[in-house]
Design an enzyme around this catalytic site. Structure first.
Site, mmCIF file in Angstrom:
data_model
loop_
_atom_site.group_PDB
_atom_site.id
_atom_site.type_symbol
_atom_site.label_atom_id
_atom_site.label_comp_id
_atom_site.label_asym_id
_atom_site.label_seq_id
_atom_site.Cartn_x
_atom_site.Cartn_y
_atom_site.Cartn_z
ATOM 1 N N ARG A 53 28.241 3.661 -21.059
ATOM 2 C CA ARG A 53 28.600 2.497 -21.887
ATOM 3 C C ARG A 53 29.313 1.437 -21.036
ATOM 4 O O ARG A 53 29.329 0.257 -21.376
ATOM 5 C CB ARG A 53 29.457 2.938 -23.079
ATOM 6 C CG ARG A 53 29.932 1.800 -23.968
ATOM 7 C CD ARG A 53 30.297 2.240 -25.396
ATOM 8 N NE ARG A 53 30.989 3.501 -25.451
ATOM 9 C CZ ARG A 53 32.292 3.697 -25.210
ATOM 10 N NH1 ARG A 53 33.061 2.667 -24.894
ATOM 11 N NH2 ARG A 53 32.823 4.901 -25.271
ATOM 12 N N TYR A 106 19.074 -19.419 -34.597
ATOM 13 C CA TYR A 106 18.423 -18.161 -34.946
ATOM 14 C C TYR A 106 19.165 -17.562 -36.145
ATOM 15 O O TYR A 106 20.391 -17.644 -36.233
ATOM 16 C CB TYR A 106 18.478 -17.213 -33.735
ATOM 17 C CG TYR A 106 17.940 -15.844 -34.041
ATOM 18 C CD1 TYR A 106 16.576 -15.649 -34.237
ATOM 19 C CD2 TYR A 106 18.787 -14.752 -34.148
ATOM 20 C CE1 TYR A 106 16.085 -14.392 -34.528
ATOM 21 C CE2 TYR A 106 18.292 -13.489 -34.438
ATOM 22 C CZ TYR A 106 16.943 -13.325 -34.631
ATOM 23 O OH TYR A 106 16.462 -12.076 -34.919
ATOM 24 N N ASP A 178 22.311 -20.350 -26.280
ATOM 25 C CA ASP A 178 21.216 -19.380 -26.412
ATOM 26 C C ASP A 178 19.995 -20.005 -25.742
ATOM 27 O O ASP A 178 19.468 -21.015 -26.218
ATOM 28 C CB ASP A 178 20.977 -19.110 -27.903
ATOM 29 C CG ASP A 178 19.905 -18.047 -28.150
ATOM 30 O OD1 ASP A 178 19.009 -17.903 -27.301
ATOM 31 O OD2 ASP A 178 19.975 -17.386 -29.201
ATOM 32 N N LYS A 203 12.360 -11.151 -25.970
ATOM 33 C CA LYS A 203 11.325 -12.171 -26.080
ATOM 34 C C LYS A 203 10.669 -12.419 -24.711
ATOM 35 O O LYS A 203 10.050 -11.523 -24.191
ATOM 36 C CB LYS A 203 11.923 -13.443 -26.686
ATOM 37 C CG LYS A 203 12.825 -13.179 -27.908
ATOM 38 C CD LYS A 203 12.094 -12.664 -29.134
ATOM 39 C CE LYS A 203 13.024 -12.165 -30.225
ATOM 40 N NZ LYS A 203 13.988 -13.148 -30.707
#
Ligand SMILES: *Cc1c(COP(=O)(O)O)cnc(C)c1O
Length: 385
Positions: A53, A106, A178, A203
């Site tokens: 992590r 978004y 973004d 994407k």
């Protein structure tokens, strides 16, 4: 190096010196040599071999490439684009702070800004991103963060990155952009003065519709601050996703250039079609911010939005008749996908928020893939006939 060469060689120093393809480290934990080494691993920021992590060597290799692509000092990989976005935002704001953002974002980002931040005592002002003066008017003494997205999903509106970065920087306010739609091939927000650059790597960066990941890029100090939140919030990626992402990145330049060229041709064709009311694509001269697009983007991206003349039912008819273009969410893969944006957003946003984002009943978002231009135009021609 040019970005095309970086995509092939930029991570070499961060990986295994001899292996041509990356080495995968699935281990969740690592042995320390002795007590001193353990104490060092446990307490230094961003260890690669301590606990997965906190960091991982395969992830570090991809992160080194992603940082260079965005011309930033460091990058941090996440389990998803929203993992990156939410962690970055939460790392920058607290109760009593004010955030400035856009009407059009978004859907997940809009939900974060309008549903989650207000519950934490953070106030949010959303402005028309095409109007730089609106950003200037919205900034306050307690503004801690400006959140941007250009071109925005799904209306392809642009934000003047340099202008907004200057406004924020002169007041010591952090900016976050973004960059999912543009990709670093078209725009590098950090070059325009933006502090944090976020992507949904699901994407274009991944590019094959087979992984979910996100990334945040910025200066070392800022990314370490984001990492301190990332290890607590836990949206960490893993070696397999990192491997797939690196494989996808190798061809990023080829893919996005082809997709953008085909999108421009399709946008041009659609704009002349009698059943289409409007096409939103930054590469069209009819786009109200075409000159900003020319100044800020190296190409205009692979996503366009069209508005059918027949509204909701004509949009649904078009989607039902398309054969090559798949009726599915997401974008940036090798295959063309199209969706009715308002239907996708109904569950998470109010009708007012959908309207405020500029999403009409007839709006169809098209993410152009790598099929030939002729086949795609033929597909839209038969579907609109
Ligand atoms: C898809 C998308 C996101 C969210 O990314 P996930 O990887 O799905 O979490 C964020 N911003 C934009 C612009 C997107 O298209």
């Amino acid at each position: 190096m040019d970005i095309e060469s970086l995509l092939v060689h930029g991570d070499r120093a961060a990986g295994d010196a001899a292996a041509v393809a990356p080495v995968l480290y699935p281990s969740s934990t690592y042995r320390a040599r002795d007590a001193a080494h353990f104490a060092e691993l446990a307490n230094q920021p961003r260890p690669q071999r301590y606990y997965a992590r906190y960091g991982n060597p395969t992830l570090a290799q991809v992160e080194s490439l992603l940082a260079q692509l965005e011309n930033c000092e460091q990058a941090l990989l996440f389990a998803s684009g929203m993992g990156a976005m939410a962690t970055c935002v939460l790392s920058q704001v607290g109760a009593g702070d004010h955030v400035v953002a856009q009407h059009s974002h978004y859907m997940g980002t809009t939900a974060l800004l309008t549903r989650i931040l207000p519950r934490m005592g953070v106030t949010v002002t959303r402005v028309d991103q095409t109007d730089t003066a609106a950003f200037a008017a919205a900034l306050r003494d307690d503004t801690a963060l400006v959140v941007l997205e250009t071109p925005s999903n799904p209306t392809l509106a642009l934000t003047d990155l340099a202008a907004v970065a200057n406004l924020a920087r002169s007041r010591g306010i952090t900016t976050l952009a973004d960059n999912t739609f543009a990709t670093p091939l078209a725009t590098r927000p950090h070059d325009f003065g933006i502090d944090l650059v976020v992507h949904s790597a699901t994407k274009y960066l991944g590019g094959h519709s087979d992984l979910v990941a996100g990334v945040a890029c910025g200066d070392a100090g800022r990314i370490e601050q984001v990492w301190q939140y990332a290890i607590v919030l836990g949206a960490c990626s893993n070696a397999w996703e990192a491997f797939l992402l690196l494989r996808g990145l190798r061809t990023l330049a080829l893919r996005v250039e082809r997709s953008a060229a085909t999108a421009l041709a399709l946008a041009f064709w659609l704009e002349r079609h009698p059943k289409i009311a409007r096409v939103h694509y930054p590469g069209l001269e009819s786009h109200p911010q075409h000159s900003l697009a020319r100044a800020q983007m190296r190409h205009f991206g692979g996503v366009l939005a069209l508005e059918t003349k027949g509204g909701y039912s004509a949009a649904q008819d078009l989607l039902a008749r398309l054969k090559l273009a798949g009726h599915a969410v997401s974008l940036g893969g090798v295959e063309t996908l199209a969706i009715h944006a308002a239907s996708a957003w109904e569950g998470s946003l109010t009708p007012e928020q959908i309207a405020q984002a500029g999403v009409g009943a007839g709006l169809v978002r098209v993410a152009v893939g790598l099929e030939s231009e002729r086949d795609l135009i033929e597909d839209f021609a038969q579907a609109l006939a």
